[in-house]
Write a protein that holds these residues in place. Structure first.
Motif, PDB file in Angstrom:
ATOM      1  N   THR B 245      44.647   6.538  40.797  1.00 42.76           N
ATOM      2  CA  THR B 245      45.544   6.113  39.634  1.00 42.76           C
ATOM      3  C   THR B 245      44.425   6.567  38.278  1.00 42.76           C
ATOM      4  N   ASN B 246      43.217   6.987  38.678  1.00 43.42           N
ATOM      5  CA  ASN B 246      42.152   7.466  37.624  1.00 43.42           C
ATOM      6  C   ASN B 246      41.342   8.386  38.221  1.00 43.42           C
ATOM      7  N   THR B 247      42.107   9.612  38.838  1.00 44.32           N
ATOM      8  CA  THR B 247      41.693  10.503  39.666  1.00 44.32           C
ATOM      9  C   THR B 247      40.715  11.341  38.642  1.00 44.32           C
ATOM     10  N   GLU B 248      41.241  11.908  37.614  1.00 45.84           N
ATOM     11  CA  GLU B 248      40.637  12.896  36.871  1.00 45.84           C
ATOM     12  C   GLU B 248      39.306  12.272  36.163  1.00 45.84           C
ATOM     13  N   ALA B 249      39.428  11.069  35.568  1.00 49.96           N
ATOM     14  CA  ALA B 249      38.118  10.388  34.903  1.00 49.96           C
ATOM     15  C   ALA B 249      36.954  10.133  36.062  1.00 49.96           C
ATOM     16  N   VAL B 250      37.379   9.781  37.319  1.00 50.50           N
ATOM     17  CA  VAL B 250      36.400   9.683  38.274  1.00 50.50           C
ATOM     18  C   VAL B 250      35.999  10.933  38.658  1.00 50.50           C
ATOM     19  N   GLU B 251      36.871  11.937  38.822  1.00 51.89           N
ATOM     20  CA  GLU B 251      36.219  13.167  39.379  1.00 51.89           C
ATOM     21  C   GLU B 251      35.167  13.814  38.353  1.00 51.89           C
ATOM     22  N   SER B 252      35.664  13.636  37.082  1.00 46.90           N
ATOM     23  CA  SER B 252      34.451  13.938  36.097  1.00 46.90           C
ATOM     24  C   SER B 252      33.217  13.373  36.310  1.00 46.90           C
ATOM     25  N   ALA B 253      33.366  11.920  36.498  1.00 41.18           N
ATOM     26  CA  ALA B 253      32.112  11.181  36.490  1.00 41.18           C
ATOM     27  C   ALA B 253      31.243  11.443  37.694  1.00 41.18           C
ATOM     28  N   LEU B 254      32.026  11.928  38.617  1.00 39.34           N
ATOM     29  CA  LEU B 254      31.231  12.179  40.166  1.00 39.34           C
ATOM     30  C   LEU B 254      30.781  13.623  40.031  1.00 39.34           C
ATOM     31  N   LEU B 255      31.371  14.553  39.461  1.00 34.39           N
ATOM     32  CA  LEU B 255      30.858  15.655  39.076  1.00 34.39           C
ATOM     33  C   LEU B 255      29.591  15.702  38.359  1.00 34.39           C
ATOM     34  N   ALA B 256      29.474  14.784  37.098  1.00 33.53           N
ATOM     35  CA  ALA B 256      28.614  14.795  36.290  1.00 33.53           C
ATOM     36  C   ALA B 256      27.321  14.214  37.122  1.00 33.53           C
ATOM     37  N   LEU B 257      27.422  13.378  38.040  1.00 35.05           N
ATOM     38  CA  LEU B 257      26.332  12.499  38.866  1.00 35.05           C
ATOM     39  C   LEU B 257      25.895  13.661  39.727  1.00 35.05           C
ATOM     40  N   GLU B 258      26.445  14.297  40.404  1.00 39.06           N
ATOM     41  CA  GLU B 258      26.160  15.310  41.314  1.00 39.06           C
ATOM     42  C   GLU B 258      25.103  16.507  40.538  1.00 39.06           C
ATOM     43  N   GLN B 259      25.567  16.713  39.492  1.00 35.06           N
ATOM     44  CA  GLN B 259      24.612  17.681  38.499  1.00 35.06           C
ATOM     45  C   GLN B 259      23.503  17.082  38.216  1.00 35.06           C
ATOM     46  N   ARG B 260      23.766  15.712  37.651  1.00 36.03           N
ATOM     47  CA  ARG B 260      22.407  15.059  37.452  1.00 36.03           C
ATOM     48  C   ARG B 260      21.341  14.994  38.581  1.00 36.03           C
ATOM     49  N   LEU B 261      22.023  14.524  39.832  1.00 37.31           N
ATOM     50  CA  LEU B 261      21.028  14.504  40.730  1.00 37.31           C
ATOM     51  C   LEU B 261      20.482  15.831  41.234  1.00 37.31           C
ATOM     52  N   ALA B 262      21.080  16.884  41.068  1.00 34.00           N
ATOM     53  CA  ALA B 262      20.563  18.187  41.476  1.00 34.00           C
ATOM     54  C   ALA B 262      19.601  18.818  40.501  1.00 34.00           C
ATOM     55  N   TYR B 263      19.830  18.315  39.168  1.00 34.01           N
ATOM     56  CA  TYR B 263      18.616  18.562  38.317  1.00 34.01           C
ATOM     57  C   TYR B 263      17.435  17.655  38.341  1.00 34.01           C
ATOM     58  N   LEU B 264      17.616  16.491  38.856  1.00 31.81           N
ATOM     59  CA  LEU B 264      16.470  15.702  39.171  1.00 31.81           C
ATOM     60  C   LEU B 264      15.731  16.464  40.298  1.00 31.81           C
ATOM     61  N   ARG B 265      16.638  16.630  41.427  1.00 26.58           N
ATOM     62  CA  ARG B 265      15.824  17.202  42.687  1.00 26.58           C
ATOM     63  C   ARG B 265      15.146  18.501  42.371  1.00 26.58           C
ATOM     64  N   GLU B 266      15.655  19.316  41.393  1.00 27.72           N
ATOM     65  CA  GLU B 266      15.017  20.552  41.054  1.00 27.72           C
ATOM     66  C   GLU B 266      13.678  20.398  40.185  1.00 27.72           C
ATOM     67  N   ASN B 267      13.700  19.034  39.676  1.00 28.13           N
ATOM     68  CA  ASN B 267      12.367  18.631  38.817  1.00 28.13           C
ATOM     69  C   ASN B 267      11.578  17.768  39.467  1.00 28.13           C
ATOM     70  N   LEU B 268      11.493  17.345  40.502  1.00 28.07           N
ATOM     71  CA  LEU B 268      10.790  16.385  41.241  1.00 28.07           C
ATOM     72  C   LEU B 268       9.236  16.431  40.753  1.00 28.07           C
ATOM     73  N   ARG B 269       9.014  17.880  40.735  1.00 21.89           N
ATOM     74  CA  ARG B 269       7.565  18.021  40.282  1.00 21.89           C
ATOM     75  C   ARG B 269       7.234  18.552  38.864  1.00 21.89           C
ATOM     76  N   THR B 270       8.086  18.589  38.010  1.00 18.49           N
ATOM     77  CA  THR B 270       7.970  19.186  36.675  1.00 18.49           C
ATOM     78  C   THR B 270       7.973  17.994  35.663  1.00 18.49           C
ATOM     79  N   PRO B 271       7.387  18.164  34.473  1.00 18.20           N
ATOM     80  CA  PRO B 271       7.295  17.203  33.460  1.00 18.20           C
ATOM     81  C   PRO B 271       8.744  16.581  33.328  1.00 18.20           C
ATOM     82  N   GLU B 272       9.871  17.317  33.656  1.00 18.01           N
ATOM     83  CA  GLU B 272      11.086  16.835  33.045  1.00 18.01           C
ATOM     84  C   GLU B 272      11.526  15.742  33.698  1.00 18.01           C
ATOM     85  N   LEU B 273      11.106  15.371  35.069  1.00 11.89           N
ATOM     86  CA  LEU B 273      11.191  14.126  35.707  1.00 11.89           C
ATOM     87  C   LEU B 273      10.921  12.776  34.758  1.00 11.89           C
ATOM     88  N   ARG B 274       9.949  12.987  33.893  1.00 10.65           N
ATOM     89  CA  ARG B 274       9.682  12.039  32.934  1.00 10.65           C
ATOM     90  C   ARG B 274      10.711  11.746  32.016  1.00 10.65           C
TER      91      ARG B 274
END
Lengths: 286, 286
Positions: B245-274
């Motif tokens: 009953t809240n599928t679309e909002a949850v989908e958006s939130a999950l997708l945003a977190l996936e992207q955020r985790l990917a960004y963090l993963r790609e920046n484990l050794r860059t100053p963006e991690l800070r």
């Protein structure tokens, strides 16, 4: 036989080690050193150390055991600096959160019959914020203290005794000692410690962007939100070295979580969602 | 003016409502109904209800207020069944975790001068496991109880009084009442409640697959792991309806977190991690 201990780094962990040693009945001298002198003063006032060392290398030479309670790269720096000035009558140990790179340095620089012993340690205890002021004599009580020692280490009888002695003090501080291979250690902590931390960081950063300014946030967020973002308060200064020294294992764990979240997202309305919940339930039953 | 309350669904929330009403001094009758009769018996023995209703529709007719404490789809079913048998002398309220779909049903079926009133509610309280046995008179103390009422609702004076009366009892149970638009409600809870839950589920399921069988797991996992996976114990039966009953909002939130985790993963050794850590720190400072 341990009558003098040097604590290099009097942040949360170093200060807690000093307080826990005193609480466990250690009567010898504890000298402390910290890069920011004000943290050393706090540790001194709290009774975690009884003197402040002007020169950390001198302090280590004058002690039987030196505890490096510093970020990983500072620990590696001190390992390099201490190795040539210490000998078989010394033990150096640490509290770093990744162990492979430290164990490599240990077998290169320590653990021959002529050199000081190095015992790699990792207490599974901490708080989401650091600093001497949060130091706590009970921080290690009931916690696990991991050692990733090299079973082939060739130590002098004297430094081998110091290793035993330090293990006894760790047990006396209330910790449960577990021995683990360093590579297995780094792999395991990537899953059970580093992945939870980086997940909390990503989730908290995302929520700050999305709803950080929402006036209803304080009201609507409950215990679930507080708990899942508590580690969002963890400082970069501590986690940078972990990200740098366990990069591959953390990358794999993060990628696996991204894929798992995507799978869950694609199955919000299918029966596969039930299987994900049941698998998650299993993890919590064990 | 409220002298008889029907609690339809005596699980964790329904039982807690009964106990909290008694603790707040409610002296009238509380009748309970549950699809699995054993949960009704538990609620009765605990004193959350004083009688068990054989027929939930009859029980609602004989009460001024009916509290639907059921999963969302069961709540919607009961809204359909109750609307034709109740009238302007009745109030129906609920405790469901998504509100848009329930508010749509409420304006279709309730809230005219001839019909019963419907007040959509959502207490921000719960436990990771359900069931009458965990019922707790203090569950709502200090918690927020959200209402997403329609300001245009056309109610009889009598049922409007019942709405006021129920709000007073919710306050008496120790909750802080907040009013919110239903669409905004569902959007906000997707971020601050549903995203944390589905993240904990995905993380726990992943860890079960990866390290669930590791003998060292019990030793190595600390507070961070326990906290980040506590919600992994949450039952599918409750979360299915939320996902539906809240599928679309949850989908958006999950997708945003996936992207955020990917960004963090790609920046484990860059100053963006800070920057990611600092953004996360900000969320926890507020």
């Amino acid at each position: 036989m341990i009558s003098r201990i040097a604590i290099l780094g009097t942040g949360l962990l170093g200060t807690s080690v000093g307080l826990a040693l005193r609480a466990a009945g250690f009567k010898g001298g504890i000298t402390g050193w910290n890069r920011s002198p004000e943290h050393g003063q706090v540790a001194l006032k709290m009774g975690a150390i009884d003197s402040i060392a002007a020169d950390p290398l001198e302090a280590a030479r004058a002690s039987q055991v030196s505890v490096l309670s510093l970020p990983i790269y500072s620990t590696l720096d001190f390992m390099e600096k201490l190795a040539p000035v210490l000998g078989s009558e010394h033990l150096v140990t640490d509290v770093g959160s990744t162990k492979r790179i430290i164990c490599e340095a240990a077998s290169r620089l320590y653990n021959t019959p002529e050199r000081a012993a190095f015992l790699p340690g990792h207490p599974m205890a901490g708080k989401e914020r650091g600093g001497a002021l949060l130091g706590d004599a009970n921080l290690f009580r009931g916690a696990v203290w991991l050692f990733t020692d090299d079973p082939e280490a060739q130590r002098s009888p004297h430094s081998a005794e110091l290793v035993k002695g330090w293990r006894q003090w760790v047990a006396a501080m209330g910790s449960k000692i577990i021995d683990l291979d360093p590579v297995r250690h780094d792999e395991l902590v990537a899953w059970v410690s580093h992945l939870p931390q980086f997940t909390a960081t990503a989730l908290s950063a995302l929520l700050e962007d999305e709803v950080g300014g929402a006036p209803e946030l304080k009201d609507v967020g409950g215990r679930a939100l507080r708990e899942m973002t508590r580690l969002g308060a963890s400082p970069y200064s501590m986690w940078r070295d972990i990200a740098h020294t366990n990069t591959e294992a953390v990358e794999s764990a993060l990628l696996a979580l991204e894929q798992r979240l995507a799978y869950l997202r694609e199955n919000l309305r299918t029966p596969e969602l039930r299987d994900e919940f049941e698998q998650a339930n299993k993890f919590r039953r064990e």
